[in-house]
Design a protein around this motif. Structure first.
Motif, PDB file in Angstrom:
ATOM      1  N   LEU A 361       0.801  -1.223   0.000  1.00  0.00           N
ATOM      2  CA  LEU A 361       0.000   0.000   0.000  1.00  0.00           C
ATOM      3  C   LEU A 361       0.833   1.272   0.000  1.00  0.00           C
ATOM      4  O   LEU A 361       0.385   2.309  -0.518  1.00  0.00           O
ATOM      5  CB  LEU A 361      -0.936   0.017   1.212  1.00  0.00           C
ATOM      6  N   ALA A 362       2.047   1.223   0.552  1.00  0.00           N
ATOM      7  CA  ALA A 362       2.780   2.465   0.789  1.00  0.00           C
ATOM      8  C   ALA A 362       4.063   2.613  -0.001  1.00  0.00           C
ATOM      9  O   ALA A 362       4.713   3.661   0.062  1.00  0.00           O
ATOM     10  CB  ALA A 362       3.111   2.602   2.287  1.00  0.00           C
ATOM     11  N   ILE A 378      -1.325   7.453  -0.372  1.00  0.00           N
ATOM     12  CA  ILE A 378      -1.837   6.120  -0.040  1.00  0.00           C
ATOM     13  C   ILE A 378      -3.350   6.088  -0.155  1.00  0.00           C
ATOM     14  O   ILE A 378      -3.938   5.136  -0.699  1.00  0.00           O
ATOM     15  CB  ILE A 378      -1.395   5.726   1.391  1.00  0.00           C
ATOM     16  N   ARG A 379      -4.005   7.154   0.351  1.00  0.00           N
ATOM     17  CA  ARG A 379      -5.464   7.213   0.282  1.00  0.00           C
ATOM     18  C   ARG A 379      -5.949   7.293  -1.152  1.00  0.00           C
ATOM     19  O   ARG A 379      -6.939   6.655  -1.534  1.00  0.00           O
ATOM     20  CB  ARG A 379      -5.968   8.415   1.078  1.00  0.00           C
ATOM     21  N   ALA A 382      -5.396   3.808  -2.767  1.00  0.00           N
ATOM     22  CA  ALA A 382      -5.917   2.654  -2.035  1.00  0.00           C
ATOM     23  C   ALA A 382      -7.008   1.926  -2.810  1.00  0.00           C
ATOM     24  O   ALA A 382      -7.065   0.694  -2.821  1.00  0.00           O
ATOM     25  CB  ALA A 382      -6.441   3.081  -0.669  1.00  0.00           C
ATOM     26  N   ARG A 385      -5.330  -0.359  -5.200  1.00  0.00           N
ATOM     27  CA  ARG A 385      -4.400  -1.364  -4.698  1.00  0.00           C
ATOM     28  C   ARG A 385      -5.047  -2.403  -3.792  1.00  0.00           C
ATOM     29  O   ARG A 385      -4.672  -3.576  -3.834  1.00  0.00           O
ATOM     30  CB  ARG A 385      -3.242  -0.684  -3.961  1.00  0.00           C
TER      31      ARG A 385
END
Length: 655
Positions: A361-362, A378-379, A382, A385
């Motif tokens: 995720l990061a 990330i948001r 997201a 992913r």
């Protein structure tokens, strides 16, 4: 030899010759054939095609078939295994992978060195398979399961590399199918010389090879160098398969079928089986090639001959199942190591899972360097992913759970989801949907894959319900069904149209098509599968002790097999529907779980599930980022994770 047993092969030979004459006569009347041999300086176009194309093709079919027949007979006699041949032992797939790699990355070396490259690949694959099976004295089922895993890995890598180099796609797919098309006599001449040399060496090795049938002690007492003879015979058999692969590509199961046909004629003496098998192999491949050319001229659809011969593999393996000897060691589990301290394993397992989630995720790549995303990035990413992360993890968990159940149920440490054939059935259903409903869309393709997986599962359940069928032969039934499915896929891919690309892409595996809905559905199926499996902990505790012990404790072996195999089939089919027939996760995760100390059946299944999810999540992360902006097939990365572990097991001698 059975009385009048020669009548059937004589009829087959006449039919094959008639097919050849018919097809050749379409180019040039039979009465004019002699002209070509009298004067080759002024040939017409049809005469050139006949003399430099059709005639050499027939010669290559005969010589290649003879080489494969001899190779299969040598391997079967060496291993005392009626289902051993270059295809079932992964030798041909190793040669295939070596040539694909050389074609894509070292084309200048391949020019003039094709035979050496094929021999290197075949020899490497054979060495791995023999090393894997050596710990169990080359027991037949272990040999074939090991060969299957090596073959699956080599085939997956070949497909992935082919996909990565689109400009080579059609030529490599056709070659992989085993095309016998010729432009001159060079392949026939080289194969003939190589076959004659191998046949002479086989004749010199035949007497000590036959003495091996007396057992190690008896052969040693007669002065046989066991290691030397086994190595020499295996080398000759492997070289024959490599020669054929270098000349015409992948031609499957001729080495399996030829000795079986010879024995079917009533020939039982091992020396005669080895001597006659090349004739049977030559006749079989010549007949198959004649049928291929006849269909091509009448229906207009061309298939490589190797893809057609592969269709005999599955039914033939099923027919040979009752003839495979089963070692008593398969009735006792070699899977249970000494218990270890779980307190050290649990935190590591949780930490590994958390690390993979953070990475997925990061962490990202921009094409030149790695970067850690901030919370906003990330948001934003997201939604793209997390579905593929969840889908890949769920698929890995299901495959690992299946591997743990199969290994405990059969007592075979090499059992894995690929062995039960459900993945191959899903691929066959997928290809069928593409063929008959090409505009049906993703839902139709998923439905076809589900139907194929269900069909194979029903066939496997029919075998599992047999009371007296040993558990390891259940694995062979899955291999047979999976081989048949893979053969049909190879034939469809060899046609060379858009289906080839779609089938190859699906076989490589990818979680990129996962949506939020499909990912949550697969995640739910994974959790339900784990919970349901835990209800059968007692069965999986008792079954590794052997069928007699299980029956004495009140466990119905046929019923337990049917129920457990039903769970395995549904789990494997669900994983294959979304991310393709992935490799190795179902093999390595249960092994790692046992080594970590998760010995009890319930702990073993749960830990395998979590480890499979972690491995597949990491594979998805690597497939997405390793070659950014291009994405590697998920199955390739899973194989790259599993292959080093398998080699490590071989090096430690812990198979």
């Amino acid at each position: 030899m059975k009385r009048f047993a020669w009548i059937f092969p004589a009829i087959v030979a006449l039919f094959a010759v008639a097919l050849f004459v018919h097809e050749a006569s379409l180019r040039l009347p039979l009465a004019l054939w002699g002209k070509m041999f009298l004067s080759s300086a002024s040939l017409s176009m049809d005469e050139i095609i006949l003399f430099y194309g059709i005639f050499p093709r027939a010669g290559v079919a005969l010589v290649a078939g003879a080489a494969l027949g001899l190779s299969g007979a040598l391997l079967q006699q060496l291993l005392r295994n009626p289902i051993a041949d270059p295809s079932t032992l992964g030798i041909s797939a190793g040669a295939q992978l070596a040539i694909v790699v050389a074609t894509l990355f070292f084309p200048e070396f391949l020019d003039g060195q094709r035979t050496f490259v094929a021999l290197f690949g075949a020899g490497t694959a054979a060495a791995i398979v023999f090393a894997l099976a050596a710990r169990r004295a080359f027991e037949p089922v272990t040999m074939v399961v090991s060969g299957l895993l090596v073959g699956v890995t080599a085939a997956a890598l070949s497909a992935a590399l082919t996909l990565a180099q689109g400009e080579y796609l059609m030529s490599l797919v056709t070659w992989n199918g085993g095309s016998l098309s010729q432009q001159d006599w060079s392949v026939f001449q080289s194969l003939s010389i190589e076959f004659v040399i191998a046949a002479v060496l086989s004749a010199l090795l035949l007497r000590p090879l036959l003495l091996l049938g007396l057992g190690d002690a008896g052969a040693r007492s007669l002065g046989v160098n066991l290691v030397g003879i086994r190595f020499a015979v295996a080398t000759v058999a492997t070289a024959l398969a490599g020669f054929v692969a270098a000349g015409v590509g992948l031609v499957s199961f001729v080495g399996l079928a030829a000795p079986a046909l010879v024995r079917g004629m009533g020939i039982r003496r091992p020396a005669m089986v080895v001597a006659v098998s090349p004739v049977a192999g030559a006749l079989l491949l010549f007949l198959c090639d004649g049928l291929v050319q006849f269909l091509a001229s009448s229906a207009g659809e061309t298939f490589p001959t190797g893809a057609v011969t592969a269709l005999i593999g599955g039914p033939l393996l099923l027919w040979l199942l009752p003839r495979v000897r089963t070692a008593d060691l398969h009735e006792k589990s070699a899977l249970i190591p000494k218990p270890r301290v779980l307190r050290q394993s649990l935190p590591f397992l949780l930490l590994a899972g958390l690390t993979i989630v953070v990475l997925a995720l990061a962490v990202a790549r921009d094409g030149t360097s790695w970067m850690v995303l901030d919370l906003t990035q990330i948001r934003d990413l997201a939604s793209l992913r997390w579905p593929r992360l969840l889908a890949a993890s769920a698929a890995g968990g299901l495959l690992a759970l299946t591997g743990a159940i199969l290994q405990r149920m059969t007592g075979n440490a090499m059992a894995s989801p690929e062995v039960i054939g459900v993945s191959g059935g899903a691929g066959l259903g997928f290809a069928t949907a593409l063929t008959f409903w090409p505009t049906g869309g993703a839902l139709t393709q998923l439905g076809g894959a589900g139907a194929g997986a269900l069909l194979v599962m029903v066939l496997m359940l029919a075998f599992a319900s047999r009371r007296h069928l040993p558990a390891d032969k259940l694995l062979l039934a899955g291999i047979a069904i999976g081989s048949l499915s893979s053969s049909v896929l190879a034939a469809l891919m060899a046609i060379g149209d858009q289906r080839s690309w779609q089938i190859l892409a699906w076989l490589g595996g990818s979680a990129s098509t996962a949506t939020a809905g499909t990912a949550m559905l697969l995640g739910g199926i994974a959790l339900v599968g784990l919970v349901v499996s835990l209800f059968f902990t007692r069965w999986l505790t008792v079954l590794p002790l052997g069928a007699p012990v299980a029956r004495s404790l009140g466990v119905s072996v046929p019923i337990s097999r049917v129920v457990l195999l039903l769970i395995c089939g549904m789990a494997t089919g669900a994983a294959s529907l979304l991310v393709g027939p992935l490799s190795f996760v179902g093999l390595i995760a249960p092994h790692i779980a046992l080594r970590a100390g998760f010995v009890r059946a319930g702990d073993h299944m749960a830990a395998s599930f979590v480890l499979g999810a972690i491995v597949m999540a990491f594979a998805d992360f690597g497939a997405r980022t390793a070659t950014f902006p291009y994405e590697l097939p998920l199955g390739l990365f899973a194989a790259l994770v599993g292959a080093p572990y398998l080699i490590w097991l071989v090096a430690r001698g812990e198979r």
